[in-house]
Design a protein around this motif. Structure first.
Motif, mmCIF file in Angstrom:
data_model
loop_
_atom_site.group_PDB
_atom_site.id
_atom_site.type_symbol
_atom_site.label_atom_id
_atom_site.label_comp_id
_atom_site.label_asym_id
_atom_site.label_seq_id
_atom_site.Cartn_x
_atom_site.Cartn_y
_atom_site.Cartn_z
ATOM 1 N N GLU A 1 -5.744 -4.379 -1.046
ATOM 2 C CA GLU A 1 -6.981 -4.290 -1.830
ATOM 3 C C GLU A 1 -8.119 -3.711 -0.996
ATOM 4 O O GLU A 1 -8.895 -2.887 -1.482
ATOM 5 N N GLU A 2 -8.193 -4.136 0.256
ATOM 6 C CA GLU A 2 -9.254 -3.610 1.113
ATOM 7 C C GLU A 2 -9.095 -2.097 1.316
ATOM 8 O O GLU A 2 -10.069 -1.347 1.267
ATOM 9 N N ILE B 1 -6.450 2.064 -6.932
ATOM 10 C CA ILE B 1 -6.015 0.771 -7.486
ATOM 11 C C ILE B 1 -4.653 0.427 -6.877
ATOM 12 O O ILE B 1 -3.695 1.184 -7.024
ATOM 13 N N PRO B 2 -4.563 -0.708 -6.178
ATOM 14 C CA PRO B 2 -3.252 -1.048 -5.602
ATOM 15 C C PRO B 2 -2.226 -1.343 -6.706
ATOM 16 O O PRO B 2 -2.595 -1.706 -7.830
ATOM 17 N N ARG C 1 -2.256 -4.390 -8.940
ATOM 18 C CA ARG C 1 -3.393 -4.518 -9.858
ATOM 19 C C ARG C 1 -3.328 -3.482 -10.989
ATOM 20 O O ARG C 1 -4.273 -3.339 -11.754
ATOM 21 N N GLU D 1 -5.479 -11.029 -8.234
ATOM 22 C CA GLU D 1 -6.383 -10.366 -7.309
ATOM 23 C C GLU D 1 -6.567 -11.274 -6.090
ATOM 24 O O GLU D 1 -6.657 -12.497 -6.239
ATOM 25 N N PRO E 1 -4.634 -9.002 0.086
ATOM 26 C CA PRO E 1 -6.002 -8.573 0.431
ATOM 27 C C PRO E 1 -6.081 -7.290 1.254
ATOM 28 O O PRO E 1 -7.057 -6.556 1.136
ATOM 29 N N GLU F 1 2.428 -6.635 3.026
ATOM 30 C CA GLU F 1 1.150 -6.036 3.396
ATOM 31 C C GLU F 1 1.284 -5.053 4.572
ATOM 32 O O GLU F 1 2.159 -5.196 5.428
ATOM 33 N N ASN G 1 0.848 -1.191 0.000
ATOM 34 C CA ASN G 1 0.000 0.000 0.000
ATOM 35 C C ASN G 1 0.882 1.239 0.000
ATOM 36 O O ASN G 1 1.372 1.670 1.034
ATOM 37 N N SER H 1 -7.690 -0.041 -0.745
ATOM 38 C CA SER H 1 -8.037 0.649 -2.000
ATOM 39 C C SER H 1 -9.553 0.743 -2.182
ATOM 40 O O SER H 1 -10.044 1.652 -2.848
ATOM 41 N N GLU H 2 -10.281 -0.179 -1.552
ATOM 42 C CA GLU H 2 -11.750 -0.158 -1.694
ATOM 43 C C GLU H 2 -12.456 0.639 -0.601
ATOM 44 O O GLU H 2 -13.636 0.963 -0.737
#
Ligand code: PLP
Length: 365
Positions: free
Chosen positions: A334-335, A312-313, A316, A327, A331, A104, A84, A337-338
């Motif tokens: 990704e979390e 967008i990480p 990706r 993907e 995680p 992570e 991140n 980024s969302e």
């Protein structure tokens, strides 16, 4: 009420006479590259970071890339980076020819989780690049212990954290070398692109300076196949002015962040966690919310501009398809980024504006 995500206006109004004077000083001298302004800023910024040397560069990405190159990081090497972060961290690694290995973050702080670094170390690992993201210092003690144990270089990405403290020590003073960006929107911003590295190793500082100056250590003598990435005199003059106000302006951001931390109360919103013994400089105030996009739209309708860091990480992104990371493999990145949404934060934000943001967020249904 209309609240921008960020604005330079209050800061620029205040500093306008000094910035104009800085411009006139350089213009009157008609000397624009490699000169006294550069030297003065480098000296002042090294002192600010409690480091011996500072070398100005054209931007923050070059500061990172030149640091890796100066440490001879190249094809076949692996560099640990957070999953991140802004894309520049990974781009520096791939520009140097090496492979970024993603670790992570701790979801509470958004920063690299040191307990997950060791499992990613291989015989090809050469360095760790912790990023003090959003102005929050990374947990540097365990990072430095791991680096020592495996004999890895540490390159700190301080592009978002000028002046942040970890255990009363400035970020950028832990690793072998640290890279800063002075992109206009950063806590210490130029009026254009600019960057710098700080280090206490003279050989490294000299090599980075040479690499960014056509690989030249002496006029028309080229010892490396370098590039052109120097801090120009005009930006160095502006940065001297702005450095004088950095701590005061960081304190203003802290005042805003403290109010957000104390007064935003919402069952669906998670506020950033601040590690004890750290003093963040709040480049970004990122909250998390499962209904992030709804919250963003709701705030926009109420006149409040927000932002996402980052939607967008890196693994990706199209440009890193060749890394082949599917993907779901990272995680937490990704979390974030969302769910992450960045709140308005700028020097000169008024009490009314801060209150309006807090009240509006708290009324989100
Ligand atoms: C801004 C930024 C950079 C790159 O700086 P530039 O001056 O834009 O090249 C690198 N890393 C991080 C974390 C950043 O936020």
């Amino acid at each position: 009420m209309k609240i921008p995500f960020a604005t330079f206006i209050p800061m620029e109004r205040e500093l306008e006479p000094d910035l104009k004077e800085a411009f006139h000083r350089v213009f009157t001298r008609s000397h624009y590259i490699e000169g006294i302004e550069d030297q003065k800023f480098e000296k002042a910024f090294a002192a600010y970071c409690n480091m011996e040397f500072c070398v100005g560069t054209g931007n923050g990405l070059d500061a990172l890339t030149l640091s890796l190159k100066a440490l001879d990081i190249q094809k076949g090497d692996e560099v640990i980076v957070p999953s991140n972060t802004y894309i520049a961290t990974a781009l520096a690694v791939t520009y140097a020819g090496a492979v970024p290995v993603f670790v992570e973050p701790d979801i509470r702080t958004f920063n690299i989780d040191p307990s997950k670094i060791e499992e990613k170390i291989t015989s090809a690992t050469k360095a760790i690049m912790p990023v003090h993201l959003y102005g929050q210092p990374c947990d540097m003690e365990p990072v430095m212990e791991i680096a020592k144990k495996y004999r890895l270089y540490v390159i700190e990405d301080c592009a978002q954290a000028h002046g942040a403290l970890y255990k009363e020590k400035k970020v950028g003073s832990f690793g072998d070398v640290a890279a800063f960006s002075f992109y206009p929107g950063k806590n210490l911003g130029a009026l254009g692109d600019a960057g710098a590295v700080v280090t206490s190793h003279k050989k490294l500082a000299d090599k980075i300076r040479a690499l960014g100056n056509y690989g030249s250590d002496y006029k028309y003598h080229h010892i490396y196949q370098g590039c052109n990435s120097r801090l120009d005199e005009i930006q160095a003059a502006f940065l001297q002015v702005k450095l004088l106000h950095l701590d005061r302006m960081n304190t203003e951001r802290k005042r805003i962040a403290d109010r957000y931390l104390k007064e935003i109360h919402h069952s669906e919103i998670v506020l950033p966690y601040v590690f004890p013994e750290t003093e963040p400089v709040w480049h970004i105030f990122g909250i998390r919310c499962k209904r992030r996009n709804e919250l963003e739209e709701y705030l926009a309708k109420k006149g409040i501009k927000t932002n996402k860091h980052y939607p967008i990480p890196i693994h990706r992104q199209k440009c890193y398809e060749d890394l082949g990371i599917p993907e779901g493999r990272l995680p937490i990145a990704e979390e974030i980024s969302e769910t992450e949404l960045s709140m308005p934060m700028y020097y000169g934000m008024t009490e009314n504006e801060i209150q309006y943001v807090i009240d509006t967020v708290n009324y989100f249904k």
